[in-house]
Design an enzyme around this catalytic site. Sequence first.
Site, short mmCIF file in Angstrom:
data_model
loop_
_atom_site.label_atom_id
_atom_site.label_comp_id
_atom_site.label_asym_id
_atom_site.label_seq_id
_atom_site.Cartn_x
_atom_site.Cartn_y
_atom_site.Cartn_z
N ASN A 94 0.81 -1.22 0.00
CA ASN A 94 0.00 0.00 0.00
C ASN A 94 0.84 1.27 0.00
O ASN A 94 0.32 2.35 -0.27
CB ASN A 94 -0.97 0.00 1.18
CG ASN A 94 -2.14 -0.94 0.95
OD1 ASN A 94 -2.26 -1.53 -0.12
ND2 ASN A 94 -2.98 -1.10 1.95
N CYS A 104 -15.61 -2.70 -5.22
CA CYS A 104 -15.10 -4.04 -5.01
C CYS A 104 -15.92 -4.70 -3.93
O CYS A 104 -16.82 -4.09 -3.36
CB CYS A 104 -13.62 -4.04 -4.72
SG CYS A 104 -13.25 -3.39 -3.12
N ASP A 161 -7.64 -3.55 7.47
CA ASP A 161 -6.94 -4.58 6.70
C ASP A 161 -6.44 -5.76 7.56
O ASP A 161 -5.89 -6.71 7.02
CB ASP A 161 -5.75 -3.96 5.94
CG ASP A 161 -6.20 -3.19 4.71
OD1 ASP A 161 -7.40 -3.21 4.40
OD2 ASP A 161 -5.34 -2.55 4.07
C1 UD1 Z 1 -6.45 2.15 1.38
C2 UD1 Z 1 -5.80 0.80 1.26
C3 UD1 Z 1 -6.74 -0.30 1.75
C4 UD1 Z 1 -7.25 0.02 3.14
C5 UD1 Z 1 -7.85 1.43 3.20
C6 UD1 Z 1 -8.26 1.86 4.59
C7 UD1 Z 1 -4.31 1.01 -0.66
C8 UD1 Z 1 -3.97 0.58 -2.04
N1 UD1 Z 1 -5.45 0.54 -0.13
O1 UD1 Z 1 -7.55 2.17 0.48
O2 UD1 Z 1 -6.02 -1.53 1.76
O3 UD1 Z 1 -8.25 -0.90 3.52
O4 UD1 Z 1 -6.87 2.39 2.71
O5 UD1 Z 1 -7.20 1.81 5.46
O6 UD1 Z 1 -3.58 1.73 -0.03
N2 UD1 Z 1 -14.01 7.16 0.97
C9 UD1 Z 1 -14.95 8.07 0.52
N3 UD1 Z 1 -14.62 8.88 -0.53
C10 UD1 Z 1 -13.40 8.85 -1.13
C11 UD1 Z 1 -12.45 7.93 -0.67
C12 UD1 Z 1 -12.77 7.11 0.39
O7 UD1 Z 1 -16.07 8.14 1.05
O8 UD1 Z 1 -13.18 9.64 -2.05
C13 UD1 Z 1 -14.35 6.27 2.09
C14 UD1 Z 1 -14.23 4.79 1.74
O9 UD1 Z 1 -15.41 4.31 1.14
C15 UD1 Z 1 -13.98 4.17 3.10
C16 UD1 Z 1 -13.12 5.23 3.79
O10 UD1 Z 1 -13.37 6.45 3.09
O11 UD1 Z 1 -15.18 4.04 3.81
C17 UD1 Z 1 -11.63 4.96 3.80
O12 UD1 Z 1 -11.21 4.66 2.47
P1 UD1 Z 1 -9.75 5.05 1.96
O13 UD1 Z 1 -8.89 5.39 3.13
O14 UD1 Z 1 -9.88 6.06 0.87
O15 UD1 Z 1 -9.28 3.68 1.32
P2 UD1 Z 1 -8.27 3.55 0.12
O16 UD1 Z 1 -7.29 4.66 0.21
O17 UD1 Z 1 -8.99 3.33 -1.15
#
Ligand code: UD1
Length: 420
Positions: A23, A115, A306
């Site tokens: 990550n 996903c 995770d």
């Molecule tokens: C990253 C990690 C993933 C981990 C997650 C949370 C990578 C490649 N993946 O995913 O393994 O599980 O952090 O620790 O690094 N959200 C929104 N709007 C957005 C973006 C996110 O509402 O624009 C929400 C998501 O749906 C979720 C939360 O915010 O509920 C956290 O997601 P986020 O931290 O963004 O996850 P990723 O960065 O995609």
Amino acid sequence: MDSFLIKGGIPLQGEVTISGSKNAALPLMAAALLTADTCTLRRVPDLSDTRFMLRILESLGAETRFENGTVTIRAASLRGFGDYDLIRKMRGSICILGPLLARLKEATVSLPGGCIIGTRPIDLHLKGLAALGGRIEIEGGYVKAKAKKLEGNTIFLGGRAGPTVLGTANILMAAALAEGVTVIESAACEPEVTDVAHFLIGMGAKIQGLGSPTLTITGVRELHGTDHEVIPDRIEACTFLCAAAATKGDVLVHGAKPEHFGAVSDKLQEAGVQLKREGASLRVSRSGRLKPTDITTLPYAGFPTDVQAQFIALLCQAHGTSVVTERIFESRFMHVAELMRMGAEIAIEGPSAIIKGGRPLSGAPVMASDLRASAALVIAGLAAEGETMVNRIYHLDRGYERMESKLQALGANIQRVEGE
Ligand code: UD1
């Protein structure tokens, strides 16, 4: 599709070395697009996700090499139009958007799909880029971003479930080349984001507040090439801690950074697992019974989502009732039904899994649904009596480097069964 055949009931014993963080590696590779110079990344895990990210960078015009854990990327000429199908398939690919917009003032990138663990919106990424001056449109499954120039701003990046990890990385990368000062409020504090910040500083960026919820970035005109070692994978390390504890093992973990484990160390100890620093390494062992414990997944340094699945597999062995509450992703309990095939007693109530542990698990054919769910099934298979076949382990290959050979070295009876 390949499967793992596991003959369980053997305590894991020996030594294991943790790989570089997937990550962290994914946004770090994207950050290399911010310069025309060569960037070198060391300790990059050899995984289908990291290979895939390199293919995406190549499709944008970058030259890449991956040898013995070292990746070099040179994006001397770059186009801002990503291959639709390549990008759509991997969530982590969204972090090319910020660097492309910052460098080329134009980027067209397919929307990453949802996903199995939830819908995974990107509204916060887009809000942040718009605040920097990006004009964003969604058209035909693409995000189209354009800007005359990027200008610093104060951006609150918190969402419904707290900060966004890749969203923070994306805005951080774009802001590094924006004019003036950007302040990201409610920034994600995960070590992977801090690693991206360190890499950017190595490239000449000016960033303050590393590891805190307020990041202040003073834009620079140009970034240059650098050489960086990726942080160790805290999720892989915690997976091995859970596996050792679940099998009543005794394992010396090398190369991890226990200071990145956050609440996991605390909760393992609460459950009766022994953790002991030995020089730069960490010994994990369990001799007595496991005790039940309650966890809630939270942004860093809270309990990481995770590691939730792996911890549920562990808590199936704890004598008593544990409650695991998932606060980051709405449908992240796909592993529960599979664990129940192995004899686990778990009920889902809203965002919580209630685990009545202590009954021995028994081997069964199970199906991996996502990366961390797969790891949970492997842990359960290692702890269970009898044979477990974990199907569809391509999920696991996305995020764990040489998992079966690392487990074999710890005495596990685990074989890859090749499928079509
Ligand atoms: C990253 C990690 C993933 C981990 C997650 C949370 C990578 C490649 N993946 O995913 O393994 O599980 O952090 O620790 O690094 N959200 C929104 N709007 C957005 C973006 C996110 O509402 O624009 C929400 C998501 O749906 C979720 C939360 O915010 O509920 C956290 O997601 P986020 O931290 O963004 O996850 P990723 O960065 O995609």
